[in-house]
Design a protein around this motif. Sequence first.
Motif, PDB file in Angstrom:
ATOM      1  N   UNK A 115       0.862  -1.258   0.029  1.00  0.00           N
ATOM      2  CA  UNK A 115      -0.003  -0.027  -0.036  1.00  0.00           C
ATOM      3  C   UNK A 115       0.894   1.275  -0.016  1.00  0.00           C
ATOM      4  N   UNK A 116       0.881   2.269  -0.711  1.00  0.00           N
ATOM      5  CA  UNK A 116       1.369   3.340  -0.885  1.00  0.00           C
ATOM      6  C   UNK A 116       0.731   4.332   0.031  1.00  0.00           C
ATOM      7  N   UNK A 117       1.540   4.698   1.024  1.00  0.00           N
ATOM      8  CA  UNK A 117       0.848   5.685   2.143  1.00  0.00           C
ATOM      9  C   UNK A 117       1.598   7.087   2.138  1.00  0.00           C
ATOM     10  N   UNK A 118       0.929   8.041   1.776  1.00  0.00           N
ATOM     11  CA  UNK A 118       1.572   9.206   2.007  1.00  0.00           C
ATOM     12  C   UNK A 118       1.569   9.740   3.560  1.00  0.00           C
ATOM     13  N   UNK A 119       2.795   9.753   4.158  1.00  0.00           N
ATOM     14  CA  UNK A 119       2.879  10.015   5.404  1.00  0.00           C
ATOM     15  C   UNK A 119       2.669  11.583   5.941  1.00  0.00           C
ATOM     16  N   UNK A 120       1.773  11.806   6.504  1.00  0.00           N
ATOM     17  CA  UNK A 120       1.071  13.325   6.650  1.00  0.00           C
ATOM     18  C   UNK A 120       2.462  14.282   7.462  1.00  0.00           C
ATOM     19  N   UNK A 121       3.209  13.642   8.187  1.00  0.00           N
ATOM     20  CA  UNK A 121       4.346  14.594   8.757  1.00  0.00           C
ATOM     21  C   UNK A 121       5.471  14.782   7.660  1.00  0.00           C
ATOM     22  N   UNK A 122       5.981  13.776   7.045  1.00  0.00           N
ATOM     23  CA  UNK A 122       7.055  13.816   6.375  1.00  0.00           C
ATOM     24  C   UNK A 122       6.754  14.162   4.823  1.00  0.00           C
ATOM     25  N   UNK A 123       5.541  14.181   4.439  1.00  0.00           N
ATOM     26  CA  UNK A 123       4.941  13.989   3.053  1.00  0.00           C
ATOM     27  C   UNK A 123       5.597  13.128   2.048  1.00  0.00           C
ATOM     28  N   UNK A 124       6.402  12.202   2.724  1.00  0.00           N
ATOM     29  CA  UNK A 124       7.045  11.104   1.786  1.00  0.00           C
ATOM     30  C   UNK A 124       6.295  10.127   1.673  1.00  0.00           C
ATOM     31  N   UNK A 125       6.156   9.126   0.514  1.00  0.00           N
ATOM     32  CA  UNK A 125       5.305   8.018   0.380  1.00  0.00           C
ATOM     33  C   UNK A 125       6.047   6.885   0.841  1.00  0.00           C
ATOM     34  N   UNK A 126       5.310   5.961   1.585  1.00  0.00           N
ATOM     35  CA  UNK A 126       5.930   4.749   2.155  1.00  0.00           C
ATOM     36  C   UNK A 126       5.150   3.647   1.617  1.00  0.00           C
ATOM     37  N   UNK A 127       6.087   2.732   1.049  1.00  0.00           N
ATOM     38  CA  UNK A 127       5.283   1.226   0.363  1.00  0.00           C
ATOM     39  C   UNK A 127       5.258   0.500   1.617  1.00  0.00           C
ATOM     40  N   UNK A 128       4.044  -0.076   1.834  1.00  0.00           N
ATOM     41  CA  UNK A 128       3.613  -0.940   3.252  1.00  0.00           C
ATOM     42  C   UNK A 128       3.254  -2.228   2.873  1.00  0.00           C
ATOM     43  N   UNK A 129       3.692  -3.277   3.260  1.00  0.00           N
ATOM     44  CA  UNK A 129       3.053  -4.549   3.063  1.00  0.00           C
ATOM     45  C   UNK A 129       1.745  -4.571   3.468  1.00  0.00           C
ATOM     46  N   UNK A 130       0.848  -5.101   2.772  1.00  0.00           N
ATOM     47  CA  UNK A 130      -0.739  -5.067   3.288  1.00  0.00           C
ATOM     48  C   UNK A 130      -1.066  -5.514   4.712  1.00  0.00           C
ATOM     49  N   UNK A 131      -0.421  -6.459   5.230  1.00  0.00           N
ATOM     50  CA  UNK A 131      -0.836  -7.031   6.684  1.00  0.00           C
ATOM     51  C   UNK A 131      -0.404  -5.808   7.673  1.00  0.00           C
ATOM     52  N   UNK A 132       0.699  -5.376   7.249  1.00  0.00           N
ATOM     53  CA  UNK A 132       1.472  -4.213   8.271  1.00  0.00           C
ATOM     54  C   UNK A 132       0.735  -2.850   8.194  1.00  0.00           C
ATOM     55  N   UNK A 133       0.146  -2.766   7.098  1.00  0.00           N
ATOM     56  CA  UNK A 133      -0.708  -1.513   6.903  1.00  0.00           C
ATOM     57  C   UNK A 133      -2.099  -1.644   7.578  1.00  0.00           C
ATOM     58  N   UNK A 134      -2.490  -2.685   7.613  1.00  0.00           N
ATOM     59  CA  UNK A 134      -3.937  -2.986   8.248  1.00  0.00           C
ATOM     60  C   UNK A 134      -3.647  -3.037   9.684  1.00  0.00           C
ATOM     61  N   UNK A 135      -2.547  -3.586  10.356  1.00  0.00           N
ATOM     62  CA  UNK A 135      -2.188  -3.581  11.884  1.00  0.00           C
ATOM     63  C   UNK A 135      -2.064  -2.232  12.252  1.00  0.00           C
ATOM     64  N   UNK A 136      -1.676  -1.456  11.208  1.00  0.00           N
ATOM     65  CA  UNK A 136      -1.268  -0.001  11.591  1.00  0.00           C
ATOM     66  C   UNK A 136      -2.815   0.768  11.645  1.00  0.00           C
ATOM     67  N   UNK A 137      -3.535   0.302  11.124  1.00  0.00           N
ATOM     68  CA  UNK A 137      -4.865   1.080  10.490  1.00  0.00           C
ATOM     69  C   UNK A 137      -5.740   0.696  11.713  1.00  0.00           C
ATOM     70  N   UNK A 138      -5.760  -0.843  12.140  1.00  0.00           N
ATOM     71  CA  UNK A 138      -7.005  -1.157  13.311  1.00  0.00           C
ATOM     72  C   UNK A 138      -6.308  -0.635  14.511  1.00  0.00           C
TER      73      UNK A 138
END
Length: 333
Positions: free
Chosen positions: A59-82
């Motif tokens: 998942x390509x996530x634009x980090x609000x603090x750094x404005x950089x885009x990070x590519x995050x493995x799906x399950x890691x992204x879901x853990x961070x969201x939940x």
Amino acid sequence: MKKIATLLIICALAVLIIPSAVVLPFSGQSKEQVQDIAASPVSRSTESQTVARPPAITVSVVRSETKHTERIVLDDYLIGVVGSEMPPKFRLEALKAQALAARTYIMARIMENPEAKVSDTVANQVYHSTAELKRLWGKDYAWKIKKVKQAVSDTENQVITYQGKLISPVFFSTANGRTENAKDYWSGDVPYLKSVASPWDQLSPKFHNEKKLSVAEVEQALGVSLGKRSAGKTLEKTETGRVARYQIGGKTFTGRQIREKLRLSSTDFTLKRKGNTVTARTVGSGHGVGMSQYGAEGMAREGKKADQIVTYYYPGTRISKMTIRPNEALVRK
């Protein structure tokens, strides 16, 4: 790897168009129906077949603090969201319901456009990395992250569908006793976003809220002049008791407009004025459409499972399982 994952998704998923915005999914424009995603209902009694593991979906996530885009493995992204969207102290089944909503949302985005980027804010889904969650949770990190990871793992590859199509899984914090019809908050009617009773929300600390504003703040936010005594009046309510139309300062607003302009907790509000102070009292927290998080927790306390929670708050939906194999499309389980 990025190209391989992108080609895999494009080949596997073809072109699937669905509503993609969680916060504002109903613009009033017509939506194309998604293609059949070849997903079948999950059966608790059916064992999953062992398949070769494809390249990881990211998942390509634009980090609000750094404005950089990070590519995050799906399950890691879901853990961070939940872990960011729902209190980890909630029952596991409620967390699993949140994981189902989170996975459905992001898979819809990926299917629509494998190169699409999402923010880490409420504009899409709130996301924190595990390192950030560790700082936020402190000494409670170990048990919280274990619980969140289990919620994601226990729902692996499961998504929410309506008539074979991925849904727009909107959710919010606390209902006023009922969830809202989508058509009464947004402009479009959605068959699986219909009002249902949500009595469990009364235990939420956000059930009752109060906010004080100065008359000048209200006038500036709404672009009106209140005079010496007025705080406006409700002209119409929705069937769930929320404000549909409100008149103030000679103008008429929707309840949603008042809520957003004054930054109120919900559209179930009353405005009272005393001198130069306007007190806004609200019931519930959030837009009220879809799954109530505190309602999900209440159902989990009563022993309901994640699939029961999800299909209750999204009437007519079912839990489906998608499997991606190397060089193949989504296949039936």
